[in-house]
Design a protein around this motif. Structure first.
Motif, short mmCIF file in Angstrom:
data_model
loop_
_atom_site.label_atom_id
_atom_site.label_comp_id
_atom_site.label_asym_id
_atom_site.label_seq_id
_atom_site.Cartn_x
_atom_site.Cartn_y
_atom_site.Cartn_z
N PHE A 1 0.92 -1.04 0.01
CA PHE A 1 -0.02 0.15 0.06
C PHE A 1 0.92 1.31 0.03
CE2 PHE A 1 -1.95 3.44 2.68
CZ PHE A 1 -3.21 3.52 1.77
N VAL A 2 0.63 2.12 -1.02
CA VAL A 2 1.03 3.59 -0.87
C VAL A 2 0.22 4.65 -0.85
CG1 VAL A 2 1.62 3.79 -3.12
CG2 VAL A 2 2.92 4.97 -1.54
N TYR A 3 0.30 5.70 -0.25
CA TYR A 3 -0.93 6.91 -0.51
C TYR A 3 0.18 8.09 -0.51
CZ TYR A 3 -4.13 10.74 0.59
OH TYR A 3 -4.77 11.92 0.60
N TYR A 4 0.06 8.69 -1.67
CA TYR A 4 1.19 9.80 -2.05
C TYR A 4 0.42 10.72 -3.04
CZ TYR A 4 5.30 12.33 -3.52
OH TYR A 4 6.06 13.23 -3.52
N ALA A 5 0.48 12.05 -2.50
CA ALA A 5 -0.06 13.07 -3.53
C ALA A 5 -1.53 12.80 -3.95
CB ALA A 5 0.77 13.41 -4.96
N ASP A 6 -2.42 12.65 -2.89
CA ASP A 6 -3.81 12.33 -3.22
C ASP A 6 -4.24 11.01 -4.21
OD1 ASP A 6 -4.30 14.43 -1.68
OD2 ASP A 6 -4.39 15.97 -3.05
N ALA A 7 -3.21 10.14 -4.14
CA ALA A 7 -3.54 9.00 -4.83
C ALA A 7 -3.25 7.64 -3.87
CB ALA A 7 -2.84 8.96 -6.02
N ALA A 8 -4.00 6.87 -3.65
CA ALA A 8 -3.59 5.51 -3.07
C ALA A 8 -3.88 4.42 -3.87
CB ALA A 8 -4.78 5.52 -1.97
N VAL A 9 -3.04 3.58 -3.64
CA VAL A 9 -2.71 2.43 -4.57
C VAL A 9 -2.45 1.01 -3.76
CG1 VAL A 9 -1.65 1.33 -6.36
CG2 VAL A 9 -1.93 3.68 -6.29
N LEU A 10 -3.01 -0.02 -3.94
CA LEU A 10 -2.82 -1.34 -3.25
C LEU A 10 -2.16 -2.50 -4.58
CD1 LEU A 10 -2.81 -3.08 -0.80
CD2 LEU A 10 -5.11 -3.85 -1.66
N GLN A 11 -1.12 -2.55 -4.44
CA GLN A 11 -0.49 -3.63 -5.57
C GLN A 11 -0.33 -4.95 -4.94
OE1 GLN A 11 3.18 -2.17 -7.11
NE2 GLN A 11 3.40 -4.23 -8.00
N THR A 12 -1.20 -5.75 -5.51
CA THR A 12 -1.13 -7.26 -5.15
C THR A 12 -0.31 -7.72 -6.07
OG1 THR A 12 -3.03 -7.88 -6.33
CG2 THR A 12 -3.74 -7.14 -4.18
N PRO A 13 0.13 -9.44 -5.94
CA PRO A 13 0.92 -10.04 -6.97
C PRO A 13 0.12 -10.24 -8.19
CG PRO A 13 1.15 -11.06 -4.80
CD PRO A 13 -0.08 -10.13 -4.70
N VAL B 1 -3.25 -4.60 -9.61
CA VAL B 1 -3.03 -3.35 -8.97
C VAL B 1 -4.63 -2.47 -8.80
CG1 VAL B 1 -1.94 -0.99 -8.86
CG2 VAL B 1 -0.87 -2.95 -9.82
N TYR B 2 -4.86 -2.14 -7.49
CA TYR B 2 -6.19 -1.47 -7.39
C TYR B 2 -5.86 0.15 -6.81
CZ TYR B 2 -7.93 -6.10 -6.80
OH TYR B 2 -8.05 -7.46 -6.89
N GLY B 3 -6.75 0.76 -7.40
CA GLY B 3 -6.95 2.27 -6.93
C GLY B 3 -7.75 2.06 -5.68
N VAL B 4 -7.33 2.87 -4.52
CA VAL B 4 -7.87 2.88 -3.27
C VAL B 4 -8.84 4.01 -2.95
CG1 VAL B 4 -7.66 2.70 -0.66
CG2 VAL B 4 -5.79 1.45 -2.49
N VAL B 5 -10.16 3.57 -2.59
CA VAL B 5 -10.97 4.80 -2.45
C VAL B 5 -10.41 5.58 -1.24
CG1 VAL B 5 -13.50 5.21 -1.87
CG2 VAL B 5 -13.05 3.54 -3.62
N ILE B 6 -10.48 6.92 -1.50
CA ILE B 6 -9.90 7.59 -0.51
C ILE B 6 -11.16 7.95 0.57
CG2 ILE B 6 -8.73 9.97 0.22
CD1 ILE B 6 -7.35 9.79 -2.50
N ASN B 7 -11.18 7.53 1.95
CA ASN B 7 -12.23 7.67 2.83
C ASN B 7 -11.48 7.59 4.05
OD1 ASN B 7 -11.96 4.80 3.22
ND2 ASN B 7 -13.73 4.24 2.28
N GLN B 8 -12.45 7.55 5.36
CA GLN B 8 -11.78 7.39 6.46
C GLN B 8 -11.00 6.14 6.84
OE1 GLN B 8 -12.04 9.99 8.88
NE2 GLN B 8 -10.94 8.67 10.43
N LYS B 9 -11.39 5.01 6.47
CA LYS B 9 -10.54 3.74 6.60
C LYS B 9 -9.14 3.90 5.84
CE LYS B 9 -12.25 0.81 9.12
NZ LYS B 9 -11.89 0.21 10.48
N MET B 10 -9.05 4.42 4.67
CA MET B 10 -7.93 4.70 3.95
C MET B 10 -6.94 5.69 4.67
SD MET B 10 -5.61 6.39 1.72
CE MET B 10 -6.49 7.81 1.93
N HIS B 11 -7.48 6.55 5.34
CA HIS B 11 -6.49 7.48 6.14
C HIS B 11 -6.25 6.83 7.51
CE1 HIS B 11 -6.78 11.05 3.87
NE2 HIS B 11 -8.30 10.93 3.53
N GLU B 12 -6.89 5.75 8.05
CA GLU B 12 -6.70 5.32 9.18
C GLU B 12 -5.40 4.19 8.80
OE1 GLU B 12 -8.84 1.75 11.71
OE2 GLU B 12 -10.08 3.32 11.24
N LEU B 13 -5.57 3.61 7.40
CA LEU B 13 -4.38 2.79 7.27
C LEU B 13 -3.23 3.42 6.76
CD1 LEU B 13 -3.50 0.00 6.14
CD2 LEU B 13 -4.57 0.28 3.94
N HIS B 14 -3.39 4.61 6.21
CA HIS B 14 -2.17 5.53 5.93
C HIS B 14 -1.49 5.82 7.34
CE1 HIS B 14 0.31 8.31 4.03
NE2 HIS B 14 -0.19 9.37 5.07
#
Length: 135
Positions: free
Chosen positions: A47-59, A62-75
């Motif tokens: 997982f990475v969150y940088y410059a208002d973009a969040a990404v989850l890369q699995t093997p 690659v998924y874009g991550v919806v920016i919400n409260q849980k994403m900020h908690e993970l960040h």
């Protein structure tokens, strides 16, 4: 006559087993039902969150991550493992996989995080470098 009695006993036994019902439910059963209703998907990746973009890369994807409260908690949870803002941190999350709307840029699928299961320390020996080519 014996065959009729045996057949009657088998049918009665099967019928009585079919009508058993549980009277109570546990918290685990309720949680599983809620997760099945929401159709949550378990994903493990970086997982990475940088410059208002969040990404989850699995093997596999690659998924874009919806920016919400849980994403900020993970960040906030992964900040302790990062040495640079662009470092990716291994995570395990559960969420809703949503297809990308047509006409929008980005990866084919997005993940809306519903539950954070685990955050791990990155492997210092792993050196994944992504090189873009402009031709």
């Amino acid at each position: 006559m014996k065959k009729t009695v045996i057949l009657f006993l088998i049918i009665t036994t099967l019928y009585s087993c079919k009508n058993d019902s549980k009277t109570g439910t546990t918290d685990t059963e309720n949680t599983a039902t809620e997760q099945q209703t929401e159709r949550l998907t378990l994903l493990t990746g970086d997982f990475v969150y940088y410059a208002d973009a969040a990404v989850l890369q699995t093997p596999q994807e690659v998924y874009g991550v919806v920016i919400n409260q849980k994403m900020h908690e993970l960040h906030d949870m992964v900040k302790g493992y990062k040495t640079e803002d662009t470092d990716m941190v291994p995570v395990e999350i559960r969420g809703n996989v949503i297809p990308k709307p047509e006409g929008e840029e980005g990866w084919p699928f997005r993940i809306e995080i519903k539950e954070i299961i685990n955050v791990s320390k990155p492997n210092p020996n792993k050196k994944d470098i992504v090189i873009g080519t402009d031709k």
